[in-house]
Design a protein around this motif. Structure first.
Motif, PDB file in Angstrom:
ATOM      1  N   GLY A  82       0.776  -1.244   0.000  1.00  0.00           N
ATOM      2  CA  GLY A  82       0.000   0.000   0.000  1.00  0.00           C
ATOM      3  C   GLY A  82       0.801   1.286   0.000  1.00  0.00           C
ATOM      4  O   GLY A  82       0.229   2.371   0.129  1.00  0.00           O
ATOM      5  N   ALA A  83       2.125   1.196  -0.148  1.00  0.00           N
ATOM      6  CA  ALA A  83       2.947   2.418  -0.135  1.00  0.00           C
ATOM      7  C   ALA A  83       2.592   3.332  -1.309  1.00  0.00           C
ATOM      8  O   ALA A  83       2.421   2.863  -2.437  1.00  0.00           O
ATOM      9  CB  ALA A  83       4.426   2.055  -0.186  1.00  0.00           C
ATOM     10  N   ASP A  84       2.484   4.617  -1.033  1.00  0.00           N
ATOM     11  CA  ASP A  84       2.275   5.629  -2.085  1.00  0.00           C
ATOM     12  C   ASP A  84       3.580   6.343  -2.399  1.00  0.00           C
ATOM     13  O   ASP A  84       3.864   6.665  -3.547  1.00  0.00           O
ATOM     14  CB  ASP A  84       1.237   6.662  -1.630  1.00  0.00           C
ATOM     15  N   VAL A  85       4.350   6.636  -1.343  1.00  0.00           N
ATOM     16  CA  VAL A  85       5.681   7.217  -1.489  1.00  0.00           C
ATOM     17  C   VAL A  85       6.644   6.190  -0.903  1.00  0.00           C
ATOM     18  O   VAL A  85       6.418   5.707   0.212  1.00  0.00           O
ATOM     19  CB  VAL A  85       5.809   8.543  -0.689  1.00  0.00           C
ATOM     20  N   LEU A  86       7.678   5.842  -1.650  1.00  0.00           N
ATOM     21  CA  LEU A  86       8.657   4.871  -1.137  1.00  0.00           C
ATOM     22  C   LEU A  86      10.036   5.534  -1.135  1.00  0.00           C
ATOM     23  O   LEU A  86      10.548   5.926  -2.189  1.00  0.00           O
ATOM     24  CB  LEU A  86       8.664   3.598  -1.984  1.00  0.00           C
ATOM     25  N   THR A  87      10.591   5.662   0.068  1.00  0.00           N
ATOM     26  CA  THR A  87      11.878   6.346   0.225  1.00  0.00           C
ATOM     27  C   THR A  87      12.962   5.359   0.618  1.00  0.00           C
ATOM     28  O   THR A  87      12.799   4.590   1.566  1.00  0.00           O
ATOM     29  CB  THR A  87      11.740   7.460   1.297  1.00  0.00           C
ATOM     30  N   VAL A  88      14.068   5.408  -0.141  1.00  0.00           N
ATOM     31  CA  VAL A  88      15.221   4.558   0.158  1.00  0.00           C
ATOM     32  C   VAL A  88      16.378   5.454   0.588  1.00  0.00           C
ATOM     33  O   VAL A  88      16.421   6.628   0.234  1.00  0.00           O
ATOM     34  CB  VAL A  88      15.643   3.722  -1.076  1.00  0.00           C
ATOM     35  N   HIS A  89      17.312   4.901   1.332  1.00  0.00           N
ATOM     36  CA  HIS A  89      18.465   5.686   1.744  1.00  0.00           C
ATOM     37  C   HIS A  89      19.535   5.694   0.671  1.00  0.00           C
ATOM     38  O   HIS A  89      19.872   4.648   0.102  1.00  0.00           O
ATOM     39  CB  HIS A  89      19.038   5.166   3.070  1.00  0.00           C
ATOM     40  N   TYR A  90      20.077   6.878   0.423  1.00  0.00           N
ATOM     41  CA  TYR A  90      21.220   7.029  -0.482  1.00  0.00           C
ATOM     42  C   TYR A  90      22.346   6.081  -0.056  1.00  0.00           C
ATOM     43  O   TYR A  90      22.988   5.449  -0.893  1.00  0.00           O
ATOM     44  CB  TYR A  90      21.710   8.487  -0.422  1.00  0.00           C
ATOM     45  N   GLU A  91      22.540   5.962   1.250  1.00  0.00           N
ATOM     46  CA  GLU A  91      23.664   5.180   1.779  1.00  0.00           C
ATOM     47  C   GLU A  91      23.423   3.670   1.680  1.00  0.00           C
ATOM     48  O   GLU A  91      24.341   2.884   1.906  1.00  0.00           O
ATOM     49  CB  GLU A  91      23.909   5.546   3.250  1.00  0.00           C
ATOM     50  N   ALA A  92      22.189   3.264   1.352  1.00  0.00           N
ATOM     51  CA  ALA A  92      21.849   1.835   1.379  1.00  0.00           C
ATOM     52  C   ALA A  92      21.622   1.234  -0.004  1.00  0.00           C
ATOM     53  O   ALA A  92      21.396   0.035  -0.129  1.00  0.00           O
ATOM     54  CB  ALA A  92      20.601   1.625   2.239  1.00  0.00           C
ATOM     55  N   SER A  93      21.637   2.080  -1.041  1.00  0.00           N
ATOM     56  CA  SER A  93      21.313   1.602  -2.381  1.00  0.00           C
ATOM     57  C   SER A  93      22.448   1.936  -3.350  1.00  0.00           C
ATOM     58  O   SER A  93      22.632   3.097  -3.724  1.00  0.00           O
ATOM     59  CB  SER A  93      20.002   2.253  -2.849  1.00  0.00           C
ATOM     60  N   THR A  94      23.206   0.942  -3.741  1.00  0.00           N
ATOM     61  CA  THR A  94      24.390   1.174  -4.592  1.00  0.00           C
ATOM     62  C   THR A  94      23.992   1.778  -5.931  1.00  0.00           C
ATOM     63  O   THR A  94      24.622   2.701  -6.418  1.00  0.00           O
ATOM     64  CB  THR A  94      25.135  -0.157  -4.828  1.00  0.00           C
ATOM     65  N   HIS A  95      22.921   1.230  -6.540  1.00  0.00           N
ATOM     66  CA  HIS A  95      22.483   1.751  -7.832  1.00  0.00           C
ATOM     67  C   HIS A  95      21.202   2.549  -7.629  1.00  0.00           C
ATOM     68  O   HIS A  95      20.103   2.116  -7.969  1.00  0.00           O
ATOM     69  CB  HIS A  95      22.319   0.602  -8.833  1.00  0.00           C
ATOM     70  N   LEU A  96      21.395   3.716  -7.051  1.00  0.00           N
ATOM     71  CA  LEU A  96      20.257   4.541  -6.637  1.00  0.00           C
ATOM     72  C   LEU A  96      19.331   4.891  -7.793  1.00  0.00           C
ATOM     73  O   LEU A  96      18.111   4.814  -7.681  1.00  0.00           O
ATOM     74  CB  LEU A  96      20.776   5.820  -5.967  1.00  0.00           C
ATOM     75  N   HIS A  97      19.923   5.246  -8.924  1.00  0.00           N
ATOM     76  CA  HIS A  97      19.112   5.658 -10.066  1.00  0.00           C
ATOM     77  C   HIS A  97      18.200   4.525 -10.530  1.00  0.00           C
ATOM     78  O   HIS A  97      17.022   4.737 -10.836  1.00  0.00           O
ATOM     79  CB  HIS A  97      20.038   6.122 -11.206  1.00  0.00           C
ATOM     80  N   ARG A  98      18.731   3.325 -10.529  1.00  0.00           N
ATOM     81  CA  ARG A  98      17.930   2.154 -10.910  1.00  0.00           C
ATOM     82  C   ARG A  98      16.803   1.906  -9.883  1.00  0.00           C
ATOM     83  O   ARG A  98      15.675   1.582 -10.253  1.00  0.00           O
ATOM     84  CB  ARG A  98      18.827   0.928 -11.008  1.00  0.00           C
ATOM     85  N   SER A  99      17.114   2.106  -8.626  1.00  0.00           N
ATOM     86  CA  SER A  99      16.086   1.936  -7.577  1.00  0.00           C
ATOM     87  C   SER A  99      14.951   2.935  -7.775  1.00  0.00           C
ATOM     88  O   SER A  99      13.773   2.592  -7.646  1.00  0.00           O
ATOM     89  CB  SER A  99      16.691   2.139  -6.184  1.00  0.00           C
ATOM     90  N   LEU A 100      15.311   4.175  -8.096  1.00  0.00           N
ATOM     91  CA  LEU A 100      14.290   5.209  -8.310  1.00  0.00           C
ATOM     92  C   LEU A 100      13.395   4.841  -9.492  1.00  0.00           C
ATOM     93  O   LEU A 100      12.166   4.977  -9.429  1.00  0.00           O
ATOM     94  CB  LEU A 100      14.948   6.574  -8.563  1.00  0.00           C
TER      95      LEU A 100
END
Ligand code: DX5
Ligand code: ZN
Length: 215
Positions: A82-100
């Motif tokens: 049910g998430a509408d906004v999903l926030t990940v940590h810069y420090e926890a995601s090596t390929h941040l752009h792909r995660s976004l």
């Protein structure tokens, strides 16, 4: 006037339905839901089944803040919960752009959170792809910590980066938010204020949310 996102981490888990209904009926805009894995942060909070349950009664946006290692593993699961906004940590995601991209492909708004030690400049090349930047104004992991004053400066820097890029990115502040710092945070450029202890440990959480909303 900022969007107000009460953090359910500070709610009474034995009365979660009551506290969620209070947020529904209050002046709050979002539910802020903190997921911790005991690895990225020292603490463990709650996860998918609790968010699914909250989603059944919540009438407002679910803003999910993942404090977990390799958050990209769970993008589809949090969408399903049910998430509408999903926030990940810069420090926890090596390929941040792909995660976004993965978050947006699921139809959610994509957020990036920065620890207090991380400079906003690291987002210069991705800012146009980010719907929300969550600036941590405490070290993530626990509610009820003292607000870090340096945050104002980071908000101003981030705001000018967003303006220069012509982006619609929202700035969210998370940690130690209260009625004293709220007006200053909004003046510096904050769009969303997360508040846990200040709301749920107060005598009248509904009135406290209304106060935060009035700034
Ligand atoms: C901390 C969490 C916050 C926390 C804020 O790691 O991300 O959302 O609930 O709590 P307060 O408002 O009590 O600092
Ligand atoms: Zn949070």
């Amino acid at each position: 006037m900022a969007l107000i996102a009460p953090s359910i981490l500070a709610a009474d888990f034995l009365n979660l339905e009551r506290d969620c209904k209070m947020v529904n009926e209050s002046a709050a805009d979002w539910f802020h839901l903190d997921v911790m894995d005991g690895l990225f942060v020292p603490n463990i909070s709650f996860g998918l089944p609790v968010i699914e349950a909250i989603n059944r009664i919540a009438t407002k946006t679910l803003d999910v803040h993942l404090m977990i290692e390799k958050p990209e593993r769970y993008v589809k699961d949090f969408k399903a919960a049910g998430a509408d906004v999903l926030t990940v940590h810069y420090e926890a995601s090596t390929h941040l752009h792909r995660s976004l991209q993965a978050i947006k492909a699921e139809g959610m708004k994509a957020g990036v959170a920065l620890n207090p030690h991380t400079s906003v400049q690291v987002l210069e090349d991705t800012i146009q792809d980010i719907d929300l930047v969550c600036l941590m104004s405490v070290n993530p992991g626990f509610g009820g910590q003292k607000f870090i004053e340096r945050t104002y400066d980071k908000i101003r820097k981030l705001k000018s980066m967003i303006t220069a890029a012509g982006s619609n990115t929202l700035i969210e502040i998370d940690g130690g938010v209260n009625n004293n710092n709220a007006p200053k945070l909004i003046e510096a450029g904050a769009d969303v204020l997360v508040a846990g202890s200040f709301v749920f440990k107060s005598d009248n959480p509904t009135a406290t949310i209304a106060d935060l909303k009035s700034h």
